[in-house]
Design an enzyme around this catalytic site. Structure first.
Site, PDB file in Angstrom:
ATOM      1  N   GLU A   1     -11.670   0.307  -3.244  1.00 47.05           N
ATOM      2  CA  GLU A   1     -11.049   0.706  -1.983  1.00 47.05           C
ATOM      3  C   GLU A   1      -9.813   1.550  -2.310  1.00 47.05           C
ATOM      4  OE1 GLU A   1      -9.442  -2.536   0.243  1.00 47.05           O
ATOM      5  OE2 GLU A   1      -8.620  -3.559  -1.505  1.00 47.05           O
TER       6      GLU A   1
ATOM      7  N   ASP B   1       0.820  -1.223   0.000  1.00 44.68           N
ATOM      8  CA  ASP B   1       0.000   0.000   0.000  1.00 44.68           C
ATOM      9  C   ASP B   1       0.854   1.274   0.000  1.00 44.68           C
ATOM     10  OD1 ASP B   1      -2.170  -1.806   0.405  1.00 44.68           O
ATOM     11  OD2 ASP B   1      -1.816  -1.734   2.568  1.00 44.68           O
TER      12      ASP B   1
END
Length: 642
Positions: free
Chosen positions: A207, A22
């Site tokens: 997301e 991420d």
């Protein structure tokens, strides 16, 4: 893998030794900083088939190749409102405003059975230390926060929760600017929720929002599962307003070919180029909950839409030729080239490339050769099952040929080295200028290659100019200043023949040539006690093998020194004269050993003394060391060399 003593310059993935997912990339103070989540193997008692994250690190780089880990900046057991054993610190972000760095991160609150909240930590430097707020941001229930600071100074936060939502932040960067609304959620009851749903996005799971602005356009990018049962792509939408509504534009990156379920990213401009940071499970091929950061270039069309990015092994950044080059991270390859893990049980040990046949090849781009000198050479780590050959090229130019000889006989003092990793060296036949590509080619049977490094030969000698200052022997008494004659060709089939009588006959034949001062002489200071004549020959462009080396030096003594001995060692046979008298002979096939030979007692007269040597080199490396010692074997240093 690595060649000993070398710092590895990263290609994709760019962070090794730990899992990092991420990645949010930000440019602060002229450097690139990456704030990723930190995947770890689940400890006992935690769900073993799911994501597990307990803290955050921050990494920085100036060249996108060499990365510094600044360590942990926030940990789950150090945040007041976080459940200390939740292992749910997912994708973060960090922005700068008005002298403060704001780090936003999701985690599981200690006072809730389920769900996520988003907290803030602040620092005066991008690498911290960070100080966490006592409570999370009210009204932000979800994961993967991203903050956009607009040109007018207003800040907007985006997060995943009930779809992708967005809201404006107050000037303090820690609260939502707009009122919250009450909603009733299953299993959560009546709660206050901030922000608004981002309109115009495609159907399907979404997301990890990341928002940025370019040329007046706002971009909202996000991982998106576009088909039922599929894995995540990276997609984007555009708007003229930071909170939409949005117009969906398409993909930034397709699903990972190996089925890695997630992808998560950031997009940043740095030194004239746009980059896409994302993650993949390169170092964990059998478990996609342990991921690693990758980088590739990103570009835009004239209308502002994004050109789809194809993930590469090579990644980005210019690799110095003197760094460790992981050529298994190639950009192009042909004729059956594949990659394999060096150790399937230790994925962080990296990969190697397999070139299975004659003319198999790979190309590794953007290697900077500008720091290399003309005497540079290549070091490669390879293995093969049989004798073969490979080459290194740049364009149509041959850099080096690397014959690979493997030992297959077994004996008392030999072991089978076929298909074992070998570290081989080869001189460069051509030195590229500036940044160039490398092509590795198999010239015979199959061969595996792990890495390449180019090295400059050490500066063994320094040329001594006219008007030089006198030089004393070093602290151990070794003589380092010599006038050296460029070597004379003299075939020696074997050093075994260099007996005392052979050497004396040779001197009768060769000494007149030296006394006539024919040939080119160089006054040199050796940079080590070991006078490496082999390297002197290379440095002067002469043949180091099958050669006679001659040298002399003048020793100036302030007073007479009696009962001293000449102590010498040489690789190859050598003869030594002091003031025209033969004082020492080291015969036969030998290696250079300190004080290997010792003369009879000698006298160094007051004033100038001339020390001369001749060294015979056959097929080996030639070097020597010499000093004077007293009756107790201690070095004599009370003299100088002009």
């Amino acid at each position: 893998m690595s060649i000993a003593g070398v710092r590895v310059a990263a290609q994709n993935p760019v962070i090794g030794g730990q899992f990092a997912a991420d990645p949010t990339a930000r440019v602060f103070e002229g450097k690139m900083y990456v704030f990723p989540s930190h995947d770890i193997p689940a400890p006992e008692g935690q769900r073993q088939d799911w994501f597990c994250m307990e803290d955050y690190h921050v990494f920085s780089s100036e060249d996108l190749v060499n990365w510094t880990d600044h360590g942990v900046i926030v940990a789950q057991d150090k945040v007041p409102w976080v459940k200390p054993d939740s292992y749910a610190m997912w994708a973060p972000d960090c922005v700068y405003k008005d002298g403060t760095y704001y780090f936003y991160f999701p985690a599981a609150p200690a006072n809730a059975e389920r769900g996520f909240a988003v907290g803030v930590a602040t620092a005066e430097r991008p690498e911290g230390p960070y100080h966490c707020e006592q409570q999370p941001i009210k009204g932000v229930m979800g994961i993967d926060p991203c903050v956009l600071v607009d040109d007018d100074g207003r800040a907007y936060i985006y997060w995943s929760g009930m779809g992708i939502r967005g809201a404006r932040l107050k000037d303090n960067m820690k609260e939502l600017a707009d009122p919250l609304t009450k909603q009733t959620l299953p299993q959560a009851g009546s709660i206050e929720i901030g922000g608004q749903a981002m309109e115009g996005l495609p159907e399907g799971f979404k997301e990890g929002p990341f928002a940025f602005k370019r040329d007046g356009h706002y971009y909202l990018t996000f991982p998106w599962v576009r088909k039922e049962g599929g894995t995540e792509t990276l997609a984007y939408a555009m708007s003229d307003n930071p909170l939409g509504p949005w117009t969906f534009k398409g993909l930034i990156m397709e699903e990972h070919e190996n089925g890695c379920w997630t992808n998560h990213h950031s997009i940043v401009h740095y030194k004239g180029q746009w980059y896409l940071f994302y993650h993949h499970n390169d170092y964990s091929p059998s478990f996609d909950k342990l991921r690693s950061v990758c980088i590739d270039r990103l570009s835009f069309r004239p209308d502002g839409t994004i050109v789809e990015v194809k993930p590469t092994l090579r990644g980005v950044g210019v690799i110095p030729a003197t760094a460790l080059i992981q050529v298994d991270r190639f950009g192009e390859a042909g004729n059956g080239v594949t990659i394999a893990y060096n150790d399937t049980l230790q994925p962080f040990h990296g990969w190697h490339a397999k070139l299975p046949a004659k003319d198999s090849w790979l190309r590794f781009a953007d290697v900077d050769f500008s720091s290399l000198r003309a005497d540079a050479y290549a070091v490669v780590r390879v293995k093969a099952k049989a004798n073969t050959e490979m080459s290194l090229r740049s364009g149509k130019k041959l850099l080096a040929r690397i014959p690979i000889k493997v030992i297959t006989e077994r004996g008392q003092f030999r072991r089978d080295q076929s298909n074992q990793w070998l570290t081989l060296t080869a001189p460069l036949e051509y030195l590229p200028k500036g940044v160039a590509d490398i092509v590795v080619r198999c010239e015979d049977k199959d061969v595996d290659i792990d890495c390449i490094q180019f090295r400059n030969r050490p500066d063994y000698f320094t040329a001594v100019p006219l008007g030089r200052n006198p030089l004393s022997p070093d602290s151990a008494g070794f003589i380092r200043r010599w006038s050296l004659l460029e070597p004379i060709s003299y075939e020696v089939r074997s050093n075994i023949i260099l007996t005392d009588s052979y050497l004396k006959d040779m001197m009768v034949r060769e000494l007149p040539k030296v006394n006539s001062k024919k040939g080119k002489w160089h006054v040199m200071d050796s940079n080590t006690f070991n006078v490496r004549l082999f390297r002197f020959a290379e440095q002067t462009g002469c043949e180091p093998y099958n050669s006679l080396f001659w040298g002399e030096t003048t020793i100036v003594c302030p007073q007479e020194l009696t009962n001293v001995r000449l102590a010498a060692g040489s690789n190859g046979a050598s003869c030594w004269w002091l003031n025209g008298e033969a004082v020492l002979t080291l015969e036969g096939d030998r290696r250079m050993v300190e004080d290997d030979g010792m003369s009879q007692r000698l006298t160094l007269k007051k004033g100038s003394n001339v020390l001369r040597f001749c060294l015979v080199n056959g097929p080996g490396l030639s070097d020597l060391c010499v000093r004077f010692v007293n009756e107790k074997g201690k070095p004599v240093t009370y003299y100088f060399i002009p």
